[in-house]
Design an enzyme around this catalytic site. Structure first.
Site, PDB file in Angstrom:
ATOM      1  CE1 TYR A   1      41.349 -22.711  20.579  1.00 46.99           C
ATOM      2  CE2 TYR A   1      40.799 -20.376  20.563  1.00 46.99           C
ATOM      3  CZ  TYR A   1      41.489 -21.445  20.033  1.00 46.99           C
ATOM      4  OH  TYR A   1      42.312 -21.252  18.959  1.00 46.99           O
TER       5      TYR A   1
ATOM      6  NE  ARG B   1      34.771 -22.777  15.690  1.00 50.97           N
ATOM      7  CZ  ARG B   1      35.464 -21.768  15.182  1.00 50.97           C
ATOM      8  NH1 ARG B   1      35.966 -21.869  13.964  1.00 50.97           N
ATOM      9  NH2 ARG B   1      35.669 -20.672  15.871  1.00 50.97           N
TER      10      ARG B   1
ATOM     11  NE  ARG C   1      50.153 -35.780  33.976  1.00 51.84           N
ATOM     12  CZ  ARG C   1      50.702 -36.839  33.402  1.00 51.84           C
ATOM     13  NH1 ARG C   1      50.820 -37.964  34.078  1.00 51.84           N
ATOM     14  NH2 ARG C   1      51.149 -36.770  32.155  1.00 51.84           N
TER      15      ARG C   1
ATOM     16  CE  LYS D   1      38.425 -21.120  18.034  1.00 54.98           C
ATOM     17  NZ  LYS D   1      39.610 -20.766  17.259  1.00 54.98           N
TER      18      LYS D   1
ATOM     19  CD  GLU E   1      43.738 -24.237   9.822  1.00 57.60           C
ATOM     20  OE1 GLU E   1      42.724 -23.540   9.865  1.00 57.60           O
ATOM     21  OE2 GLU E   1      43.842 -25.333  10.413  1.00 57.60           O
TER      22      GLU E   1
HETATM   23  N1  PLP Z   1      42.212 -21.642  11.569  1.00 60.18           N
HETATM   24  C1  PLP Z   1      42.795 -21.698  12.772  1.00 60.18           C
HETATM   25  C2  PLP Z   1      43.904 -22.671  12.980  1.00 60.18           C
HETATM   26  C3  PLP Z   1      42.371 -20.866  13.821  1.00 60.18           C
HETATM   27  O1  PLP Z   1      42.965 -20.930  15.020  1.00 60.18           O
HETATM   28  C4  PLP Z   1      41.325 -19.939  13.570  1.00 60.18           C
HETATM   29  C5  PLP Z   1      40.847 -19.050  14.622  1.00 60.18           C
HETATM   30  O2  PLP Z   1      41.289 -19.076  15.737  1.00 60.18           O
HETATM   31  C6  PLP Z   1      40.749 -19.904  12.285  1.00 60.18           C
HETATM   32  C7  PLP Z   1      41.200 -20.780  11.309  1.00 60.18           C
HETATM   33  C8  PLP Z   1      39.629 -18.948  11.961  1.00 60.18           C
HETATM   34  O3  PLP Z   1      38.438 -19.371  12.552  1.00 60.18           O
HETATM   35  P1  PLP Z   1      37.290 -18.341  12.934  1.00 60.18           P
HETATM   36  O4  PLP Z   1      36.938 -17.615  11.673  1.00 60.18           O
HETATM   37  O5  PLP Z   1      36.195 -19.175  13.429  1.00 60.18           O
HETATM   38  O6  PLP Z   1      37.876 -17.415  13.959  1.00 60.18           O
END
Ligand code: PLP
Length: 284
Positions: free
Chosen positions: A33, A52, A100, A147, A179
């Site tokens: 996403y 990305r 599935r 992501k 993070e």
């Molecule tokens: N780290 C994580 C785990 C995230 O889920 C997100 C955004 O959803 C970010 C960092 C920040 O990414 P972005 O600046 O691309 O939104």
């Protein structure tokens, strides 16, 4: 009021939107996403989100349901149909639907869903107050640079933070901060240098992170990309997080310890200002 959303080629009322129960996004979290902010009816940092998305799809050997231009056109049409001035657009692409099985078929047609969320992004109370975070163990899978929609671990961490009276959690692995649950984490040293974890498979390569570091360097602010500990963060002059939905947001407390003066610091405020001004110039 009902939104118009996008599902597999059609713009429909949200109550009429349907996805198969056999979709691998639903059954296996087999999907990726992007969340793009909208300000003044325009998309912020679109080229970064688009790049990305391609990378996430490639890493998972997943097909894209459309070209960059087609995806941009869908985003713009949703902004128009929903009269969206400010908020976010969520786009999810999954591998598709079939009976599935862990192994998937090569000819699967990807599913794509987009919807808008109207909300304030440029101004929020927490930009003025700052947020409190707690540290938690990072229990996510090993490819956090992709992501994916598997967000159960960060959701659990976020709930833990809320239960502790904080707004977010910083996920820690082998003693170092990776993070936040949905943002990249930073500290500011006494000499004004910004420190944030270097890119690897351990963290999401934030689009806001890339932009903020570029603007920081242009503004002659020193940047160190390296891991840091919770102890170093607690003793820092400032701390903050970045994400497409919050831009730059100050962090004023970590595990109950006040950071700096306990109020939002000048470096985070300056970076927020620069980020907003610069990215709005480039919004599409
Ligand atoms: N780290 C994580 C785990 C995230 O889920 C997100 C955004 O959803 C970010 C960092 C920040 O990414 P972005 O600046 O691309 O939104």
């Amino acid at each position: 009021m009902s939104r118009t959303v996008y599902v597999n080629g059609e713009y429909v009322a949200e109550e009429d939107a349907k996805i198969s129960i056999f979709d691998r996004g639903f059954l296996m979290a087999d999907g990726v996403y992007e969340v793009t902010s909208v300000i003044g009816g325009k998309l912020v940092d679109w080229p970064g989100h688009c790049a990305r998305l391609s990378r996430s799809l490639n890493e998972l050997d997943m097909k894209s349901p459309g070209s960059d231009e087609e995806l941009l056109a869908i985003h713009r049409e949703l902004v128009r149909l929903n009269d969206l001035e400010e908020g976010m657009i969520y786009m999810q692409i999954t591998r598709g639907a079939e009976d599935r099985d862990f192994a998937w078929s090569d000819d699967l047609v990807p599913s794509i869903v987009l919807f808008t969320q109207a909300k304030s992004v440029a101004e929020k109370a927490e930009y003025k107050t700052g947020i409190k975070v707690i540290s938690v163990e990072d229990i996510r899978w090993a490819r956090r640079d992709i992501k994916t929609v598997q967000l159960l671990a960060p959701s659990l961490c976020k709930m833990k933070a809320k239960a502790a009276g904080a707004q977010d959690a910083w996920m820690v692995e082998d003693g170092f901060v990776n993070e936040g649950t949905s943002n990249n984490a930073y500290i500011v040293k006494d000499d004004g240098t910004i420190v944030t974890r270097n890119l690897s498979h351990s963290i999401l390569h934030g689009i806001t992170r890339a932009a903020v570091l570029e603007y920081a360097r242009e503004a002659q602010i020193k940047v160190e990309e390296r891991p840091f500990t919770i102890e170093e963060a607690q003793g820092a002059a400032e701390a903050f997080v970045t994400a497409a939905s919050t831009f730059v947001c100050p962090v004023v407390e970590i595990d109950g310890v006040q950071v700096g003066s306990g109020t939002p610091g000048p470096v985070a405020a300056r970076l927020r200002e620069i980020y907003l001004a610069e990215s709005l110039k480039k919004a599409v």
